[in-house]
Scaffold this motif. Structure first.
Motif: not given
Length: 303
Positions: A171-183, A47-55, A129-136
């Motif tokens: 990943v999109s026609p407008n380029g690749v976007f690296v998104i970092e979440t901070k809770g 399976l693909l890694r879901p949001a917040g999988y490492s946390l 848990r705060l970080g996980l909730a924000c990533e989700m």
């Protein structure tokens, strides 16, 4: 009696004391093996890694550690006195005050360390848990982006690199976007939540403190992803960074492009308007393929 030596008595008491725990562990292992015997997952791929999988994995490990502490404290506080009492009764020999003082000091030291350890675990769990909730939350907002066929988007979560991870990658026609979440928790002043953060002079000004490291972290992540994609695809991939602050209203006192700074609610409308550079449809597929190979590593048998 010779066979009732202090060592033998101690071992006998410990064995009797722990026998229910050993029995329960054995039953659990046997049941698990029985249920998994001749069975396998119906899924044909990892399976693909879901949001917040490492946390989530870190939280699960810490919860197991906390459970171990909760078991260790009553066991240590009761087993040591029980061993010495059993020695007195079975060997019919009164132990001296020095022996009991040693037992008490041992229990206090071990229990004190376990309490100190549990407090640290509880504090870290609250942050994670705060970080996980924000990533989700950010992952759910990303899923709401409209993706027509002539403007495809691919969204991936928890992209692992040496020593760090990328929370989300688009990943999109407008380029690749690296998104970092901070809770970040909100302060409450006079019963009102302080929900405004100001971006000024390359600094995030929160109520009561300011931060620069999240912006620097996104830039570092962008450089790493850009190098990796160039090596993996064989062509230069335009990559931009996005810092997302869930639950905050972002007041921009400077033009935010390196990285872009958004709230989670802004993602569905603002991300399609951002541009890191143009990618053709074939390039979008090539980049998506390389990213997918990296994140498709969740063991289907362990889910």
């Amino acid at each position: 009696m010779d066979w009732l030596s202090p060592l033998f008595t101690s071992l006998l008491v410990v064995a009797l004391y722990l026998s229910p725990l050993f029995l329960l562990t054995g039953i659990a292992i046997y049941t698990k093996r029985l249920l998994s015997k001749n069975r396998t997952s119906p899924l044909g791929a990892d399976l693909l890694r879901p949001a917040g999988y490492s946390l989530q994995k870190t939280i699960d490990d810490l919860q197991s550690d906390l459970m171990g502490v909760f078991i260790a404290i009553p066991m240590m506080s009761s087993s040591v006195p029980l061993i010495f009492l059993a020695q007195e009764k079975l060997s019919d020999k009164q132990l001296g005050w020095g022996t009991w003082l040693f037992a008490v000091c041992t229990v206090v030291a071990v229990v004190g360390y376990q309490i100190y350890k549990s407090v640290g675990i509880v504090k870290r769990l609250a942050i994670l848990r705060l970080g996980l909730a924000c990533e989700m939350a950010v992952g759910q907002e990303l899923e709401q982006i409209i993706r027509p066929e002539n403007h495809p988007y691919r969204i991936f979560h928890d992209l692992q690199f040496d020593g760090f991870n990328v929370d989300h990658l688009v990943v999109s026609p407008n380029g690749v976007f690296v998104i970092e979440t901070k809770g970040r928790s909100k302060q409450v002043v006079d019963g009102k939540k302080q929900a405004r953060v100001r971006l000024e002079n390359d600094t995030l000004h929160f109520p009561g403190h300011f931060e620069k490291k999240p912006l620097e972290q996104v830039r570092m992540n962008v450089r790493t992803v850009k190098r990796w994609l160039a090596d993996a695809t064989g062509f230069d991939v335009p990559v931009a960074g996005v810092l997302v602050l869930p639950g905050w209203y972002v007041e921009r006192k400077q033009r935010a492009m390196d990285p872009y700074v958004l709230s989670a609610k802004e993602l569905p409308t603002q991300l399609p308007r951002l541009s890191a550079g143009a990618l053709e449809l074939g390039q979008v597929k090539a980049v998506s393929y390389q990213v997918e190979q990296r994140v498709r590593n969740v063991d289907r048998e362990r889910v």
